[in-house]
Design an enzyme around this catalytic site. Structure first.
Site, PDB file in Angstrom:
ATOM      1  CD  GLU A   1      -3.042   1.079   0.237  1.00  0.00           C
ATOM      2  OE1 GLU A   1      -3.956   0.481   0.394  1.00  0.00           O
ATOM      3  OE2 GLU A   1      -2.774   1.918  -0.740  1.00  0.00           O
TER       4      GLU A   1
ATOM      5  N   GLY B   1     -23.400   8.742 -17.978  1.00  0.00           N
ATOM      6  CA  GLY B   1     -23.663   9.712 -16.685  1.00  0.00           C
ATOM      7  C   GLY B   1     -23.226   9.137 -15.388  1.00  0.00           C
TER       8      GLY B   1
ATOM      9  CB  SER C   1      -4.863   0.929  -3.060  1.00  0.00           C
ATOM     10  OG  SER C   1      -5.698   0.605  -1.920  1.00  0.00           O
TER      11      SER C   1
ATOM     12  CG  ASP D   1     -20.151   9.046 -18.610  1.00  0.00           C
ATOM     13  OD1 ASP D   1     -20.042   8.330 -17.636  1.00  0.00           O
ATOM     14  OD2 ASP D   1     -21.407   9.179 -19.339  1.00  0.00           O
ATOM     15  CB  ILE D   2     -16.276   4.948 -17.236  1.00  0.00           C
ATOM     16  CG1 ILE D   2     -14.882   6.028 -17.111  1.00  0.00           C
ATOM     17  CG2 ILE D   2     -15.944   3.629 -17.551  1.00  0.00           C
ATOM     18  CD1 ILE D   2     -13.986   6.177 -18.136  1.00  0.00           C
TER      19      ILE D   2
ATOM     20  CG  ASP E   1     -21.579   4.729 -13.787  1.00  0.00           C
ATOM     21  OD1 ASP E   1     -20.760   4.153 -12.932  1.00  0.00           O
ATOM     22  OD2 ASP E   1     -21.323   5.136 -14.669  1.00  0.00           O
TER      23      ASP E   1
ATOM     24  CG  ASP F   1      -1.063   4.476  -1.125  1.00  0.00           C
ATOM     25  OD1 ASP F   1      -1.758   4.032  -2.232  1.00  0.00           O
ATOM     26  OD2 ASP F   1      -1.478   4.396   0.179  1.00  0.00           O
TER      27      ASP F   1
END
Ligand SMILES: *[C@@H]1O[C@H](CO)[C@@H](O)[C@H](O)[C@H]1NC(C)=O
Ligand SMILES: *[C@@H]1O[C@H](CO)[C@@H](O)[C@H](O)[C@H]1NC(C)=O
Ligand SMILES: *[C@@H]1O[C@H](CO)[C@@H](O)[C@H](O)[C@H]1NC(C)=O
Ligand SMILES: *[C@@H]1O[C@H](CO)[C@@H](O)[C@H](O)[C@H]1NC(C)=O
Ligand SMILES: *[C@@H]1O[C@H](CO)[C@@H](O)[C@H](O)[C@H]1NC(C)=O
Ligand SMILES: *[C@@H]1O[C@H](CO)[C@@H](O)[C@H](O)[C@H]1NC(C)=O
Length: 645
Positions: free
Chosen positions: A318, A622, A562, A603-604, A624, A322
């Site tokens: 992690e 839109g 993450s 938008d995906i 989701d 990051d």
């Protein structure tokens, strides 16, 4: 045991003048518990002369106006947009009323407690004084006992207590009293998670998927992919290996060039998660050579250490992910690492919040509404570090791991940070509509199941309306950085869905009503809160698949929201650089701006977030509950935010 000669002459009570109608006010039970939590047993009654500190938590004012306040400064149409509050203004607005303070003091005084003994905390929300057991018992019409835990831990508590009825609206809680959340000194891992009677905690005990934040078993952390021998900076295979250059190309973001004062990017890590400088250097050599030898600016909170005892992907994945991406994307700006919690006790979000906001700390900094979630430190950090403008956290609970009261209190703290111009980003979870560890909720008894059926299990703080929740996308196989991404379907599924706790914030109303009218959702109330009146998440998304990371001396791939959260956070931080350069303030809480201008996100519209034996929700035109409004279009976002005051 200290003995203090404070003798109460309660007969004198009636003759003490008071501004409050004490003589007419009858006591009412304020809090009650029927039995001590499991593993605790009631010992002797406290000796009448036993002295202990008592705290009266006064009710905060104006919390019901949270939405009004946050909209005023973060809604782009508001004339007060960007006029962030100072910490002092936040304290003043939410501090208990002087009426509350005065009435409670009046009661104490009339009951024989000299007001010179009573201190008001800095946050103005706690009255604190030392009492004898006899005095406390008379004030609260109760009996105090010593309790012992199997582990030897001891605690002072009562079964119920009463206060004058006219004070019930002014007093939140009194400690120590019925709560068992002040037992300091027992390592949390030795405690049983079923200490609290709440059914949600009984549920935790059976929740195989639930782990202490940051522990090796914390499934909210990234997933490990194969090792790779040759990590090349090439835009040609971003569908197989994501690098900072892939992300910059995908989202139209430049390499960083600015480093304003006080604009480092905040990244929060929970011990024992840790980074190794050797891993940062290995990775920088390949992807950001000028940064070799550099580390984050590290704040150690609550006895934290950046541990090196355990070294594996489960402990270093992690932080490596990051920090490597956050540091490279915002360079030459630096990253501030908030490393929270020691190796024994661990920590949670409240411990971090206590550290960046002294007024949030409750009991001499004694953290926490819940000792089974938040680490209890005898000498906690309270307001000791300043928040950065943007703070990214890639850890999460399930909403059902915690009590609504706990979540609401914490969520309001994120609101207060938003008022001060701080952007708070959280990863939305990696298990689609299921919770951490692929667990769903068994409708019969509220326990967690094996994820093959049951009720959807949203993440927290993903469902808090005052944070920005970041879901995950991927580049489809064989596609390039110029093609539209899809919702992550590889290794992880973007966490998303609808809260069971938080109502829908106004900034989401239009987007969610469009979503519900355009999509016929084939699930009922047995799967999720389908009232169409609750908070949906995530808000936005960013790539979370195939990130090349250096962990424990080798390159490998990592997957997860993450990765998405620090990436989105880095771009927001770069927008802050540009705003600061022209004398503007940081963007702060971005959701109202983004929902009002969804065109600044890509938008995906492909892929879903399966879980609980269902295909989950669909990523669609839109907003989701899979990819939110979409992924960053950096130039469009920059232009929008530069155009705002
Ligand atoms: C209570 O007593 C302790 C020990 O004497 C002291 O350190 C502390 O300041 C006292 N608290 C208050 C509120 O007077
Ligand atoms: C950074 O912020 C702190 C407090 O928020 C302030 O005291 C300090 O002057 C700032 N530093 C710079 C270089 O602006
Ligand atoms: C972490 O290191 C300690 C000390 O070496 C060891 O006892 C423990 O088992 C390790 N934990 C894991 C999960 O590897
Ligand atoms: C995409 O590629 C991955 C890894 O090579 C593979 O496991 C997966 O099946 C592929 N998916 C599709 C839809 O081709
Ligand atoms: C769904 O959320 C609404 C609004 O918070 C609440 O009133 C309702 O009780 C919830 N329904 C269920 C089934 O939990
Ligand atoms: C997702 O799309 C499929 C195919 O159009 C549809 O059958 C299904 O009902 C949709 N699911 C949701 C949750 O909207």
């Amino acid at each position: 045991m200290r003995v203090k000669a404070i003798v109460q002459i309660f007969a004198a009570l009636a003759v003490v003048a008071s501004s409050s109608p004490i003589s007419t006010s009858s006591h009412v039970v304020h809090e009650r518990r029927s039995m001590p939590p499991p593993k605790w047993s009631k010992d002797s009654r406290l000796h009448p002369n036993f002295v202990f500190p008592i705290r009266i938590g006064l009710s905060q004012q104006n919390l019901h106006r949270a939405e009004e306040f946050i909209n005023r400064i973060s809604n782009p149409l508001s004339t007060d947009y960007g006029k962030h509050w100072s910490p002092h203004e936040v304290t003043e607005m939410f501090a208990p009323s002087s009426e509350a303070t005065n009435e409670v003091r009046g009661w104490l005084s009339a009951s024989g407690v000299e007001l010179s003994r009573v201190k008001l905390s800095q946050s103005k929300s706690w009255l604190e004084f030392n009492v004898t057991a006899q005095e406390a018992e008379r004030l609260l019409r109760t009996e105090y006992h010593l309790y012992s835990h199997e582990t030897g831990d001891r605690h002072i508590a009562c079964e119920e207590y009463s206060i004058p009825s006219h004070l019930t609206k002014h007093i939140d809680i009194i400690t120590p009293a019925v709560d068992f959340d002040k037992s300091i000194g027992t390592p949390r891992r030795m405690q049983e998670r079923d200490q609290l009677p709440n059914s949600l905690h009984a549920l935790n005990k059976r929740a195989v998927g639930h782990a202490v934040l940051g522990s090796a078993g914390d499934t909210s952390n990234p997933k490990h992919g194969p090792a790779i021998l040759n990590a090349l900076v090439s835009l040609d295979n971003c569908d197989a290996m994501v690098t900072p250059a892939c992300l910059q190309a995908l989202y139209g973001a430049p390499v960083g060039s600015k480093a304003a004062n006080n604009n480092t990017l905040g990244v929060v890590e929970y011990t024992p998660q840790a980074f190794l400088q050797t891993d940062l250097d290995l990775w920088f050599e390949q992807f950001s050579p000028p940064q070799v030898g550099q580390g984050p600016i590290t704040h150690l909170i609550d006895g934290a250490i950046v541990q090196t005892r355990n070294q594996s992907f489960d402990f270093n994945g992690e932080s490596s992910l990051d920090l490597q991406y956050a540091m490279a994307l915002v360079y030459p700006q630096a990253v501030t690492l908030y490393q929270v919690g020691d190796l024994v006790t661990g920590a949670s979000f409240n411990n971090f919040l206590d550290a960046i906001d002294g007024s949030y700390c409750t009991f001499q900094g004694g953290d926490a509404s819940d000792p089974n979630v938040d680490g209890q430190y005898p000498d906690p950090d309270c307001g000791t570090v300043a928040p950065t403008n943007v703070i990214s956290t890639s850890y999460s609970f399930n909403e059902a791991d915690l009590t609504p009261r706990y979540e609401e209190r914490q969520c309001l703290e994120y609101m207060k940070l938003g008022l001060q111009g701080v952007s708070i980003l959280y990863s939305s979870g990696d298990f689609g509509v299921a919770g951490n560890g692929d667990r769903c909720i068994n409708p019969a008894d509220g326990t967690y199941n094996d994820g093959k059926g049951g009720i959807f299990n949203p993440t927290f703080p993903g469902t808090c309306p005052w944070i920005t929740s970041v879901g995950a996308t991927q580049i489809a196989n064989g596609s390039s950085v110029r093609d539209p991404e899809i919702a992550s379907q590889r290794v992880i599924f973007s966490g998303g869905g609808f809260s069971n706790v938080f109502p829908m914030p106004t900034y989401q109303e239009k987007a969610l009503s469009t979503y519900f009218s355009n999509n016929k959702i084939p699930y009922g109330a047995d799967r999720y809160n389908n009232s169409q009146a609750v908070r949906g998440f995530p808000d936005v998304s960013a790539n979370g698949v195939n990130y090349v990371v250096a962990v424990n001396g080798e390159f490998s791939l990592a997957y997860g929201t993450s990765a998405s959260a620090p990436t989105f956070a880095a771009f927001l931080n770069m927008i802050n650089e540009e705003r600061i350069a022209v004398g503007k303030g940081p963007v702060g809480f971005v959701n109202p701006v983004l929902y009002a201008n969804p065109e600044v996100l890509t938008d995906i519209t492909l892929g879903g977030n399966p879980g609980c034996g269902t295909p989950g929700f669909n990523s669609t035109v839109g907003w989701d509950p899979v990819t939110g409004l979409g992924t960053p279009n950096y130039p469009a976002m920059l232009q929008l935010f530069m155009g705002l005051p």
